[in-house]
Design an enzyme around this catalytic site. Sequence first.
Site, PDB file in Angstrom:
ATOM      1  N   HIS A  28      45.568  -4.966 -10.879  1.00 23.82           N
ATOM      2  CA  HIS A  28      45.934  -3.547 -10.822  1.00 23.82           C
ATOM      3  C   HIS A  28      47.350  -3.330 -11.374  1.00 23.82           C
ATOM      4  O   HIS A  28      47.608  -2.381 -12.107  1.00 23.82           O
ATOM      5  CB  HIS A  28      45.934  -3.035  -9.374  1.00 23.82           C
ATOM      6  CG  HIS A  28      44.591  -3.017  -8.713  1.00 23.82           C
ATOM      7  ND1 HIS A  28      44.268  -3.852  -7.676  1.00 23.82           N
ATOM      8  CD2 HIS A  28      43.502  -2.240  -8.937  1.00 23.82           C
ATOM      9  CE1 HIS A  28      43.031  -3.593  -7.286  1.00 23.82           C
ATOM     10  NE2 HIS A  28      42.540  -2.635  -8.026  1.00 23.82           N
ATOM     11  N   GLN A  52      30.666   5.873  -3.807  1.00 25.30           N
ATOM     12  CA  GLN A  52      30.245   4.827  -4.735  1.00 25.30           C
ATOM     13  C   GLN A  52      29.804   3.542  -4.038  1.00 25.30           C
ATOM     14  O   GLN A  52      29.512   2.552  -4.704  1.00 25.30           O
ATOM     15  CB  GLN A  52      31.333   4.547  -5.763  1.00 25.30           C
ATOM     16  CG  GLN A  52      32.580   3.841  -5.239  1.00 25.30           C
ATOM     17  CD  GLN A  52      33.662   3.781  -6.300  1.00 25.30           C
ATOM     18  OE1 GLN A  52      34.315   4.770  -6.610  1.00 25.30           O
ATOM     19  NE2 GLN A  52      33.884   2.598  -6.870  1.00 25.30           N
ATOM     20  N   VAL A 172      42.588  -9.722 -15.591  1.00 20.94           N
ATOM     21  CA  VAL A 172      43.636 -10.678 -15.211  1.00 20.94           C
ATOM     22  C   VAL A 172      42.990 -11.744 -14.326  1.00 20.94           C
ATOM     23  O   VAL A 172      42.205 -11.414 -13.428  1.00 20.94           O
ATOM     24  CB  VAL A 172      44.784  -9.963 -14.455  1.00 20.94           C
ATOM     25  CG1 VAL A 172      45.842 -10.956 -14.001  1.00 20.94           C
ATOM     26  CG2 VAL A 172      45.413  -8.891 -15.347  1.00 20.94           C
TER      27      VAL A 172
HETATM   28  O1  PAF Z   1      37.418   0.618 -10.187  1.00 19.47           O
HETATM   29  C1  PAF Z   1      37.695   1.181  -9.108  1.00 19.47           C
HETATM   30  O2  PAF Z   1      38.558   0.728  -8.338  1.00 19.47           O
HETATM   31  C2  PAF Z   1      36.943   2.442  -8.727  1.00 19.47           C
HETATM   32  O3  PAF Z   1      35.618   2.387  -9.140  1.00 19.47           O
HETATM   33  C3  PAF Z   1      37.618   3.735  -9.207  1.00 19.47           C
HETATM   34  C4  PAF Z   1      37.673   3.786 -10.726  1.00 19.47           C
HETATM   35  C5  PAF Z   1      39.042   3.808  -8.653  1.00 19.47           C
HETATM   36  C6  PAF Z   1      36.849   4.954  -8.723  1.00 19.47           C
HETATM   37  O4  PAF Z   1      36.796   5.003  -7.333  1.00 19.47           O
END
Ligand code: PAF
Length: 273
Positions: A28, A52, A172
Amino acid sequence: MQEFARAQRAAGRRIAFVPTMGNLHRGHLALVEQAAGLADVVVVSIFVNPLQFDRAADLEAYPRTLEEDLAALAPLGVAAVFAPPETEMYPQGRAAEPVVQVPGLEALTTDLEGASRPGHFPGVVTVVKKLFDLVRPQVAVFGEKDYQQLLVVRHMVRALALPVEIAAGPTVREADGLAMSSRNGYLSPEERARAPELYRALAAAAAAVRADPGAWPAARAAALVRLERAGFRPDYFELRRAADLGPATPGEPLRLLAAAWLGPARLIDNLAV
Ligand code: PAF
């Protein structure tokens, strides 16, 4: 967040956006550093998006580490961290939230992650569209580790003509090749030691296909045996056209994508071929 975005734009500053679900790792932070090179200010969102997740237990177990995440971002000069409560993102309640409709999305989402995790990509496009509307970035950075997600977001941007550019951040890896992921934290020390086999299986299959495209069926079979021997439960191990995940066709850029369970963790990874 809207006020902040408005002020930045009024001052003529470009906004780069890195959406995350928190529990930040070096992968990240590399996206944040990349974002800093693409715009004047960087906004990071931290929101564990319930829409999700296809399994309630997965949503519950997902690590929430806001204080550590803010500390990790502090030295990177991020202009704003947007960490909304669920009631702010989904005021009607998550069950009532209308899913953002993206024409043509099904072609990209019926298999691989989409097949294994029903509802996952509709949940991703819904939150990403809402986040784009709030943050109003000129550019947003998504990691290649979630390769299918990257294509899904690019497709949404094209299909809905959203005024944002999508940049891809390279995966990474740990020193032993394991792709960085929040889910690596679910592994026991013993599982963690075996986890890089997923990357090694991908790398071996990619090398075999590069040397001889006809070697793919044998390379795939060998990779699945290798993963099973290492204690994985493979979900998929597929070679696809890189542009749209359609059937692999010789002479075009390809992508090798895999997902496999190791103990409690479902790990995914992919490589360009
Ligand atoms: O990749 C992620 O961490 C998630 O799918 C995102 C893009 C932040 C959407 O919730």
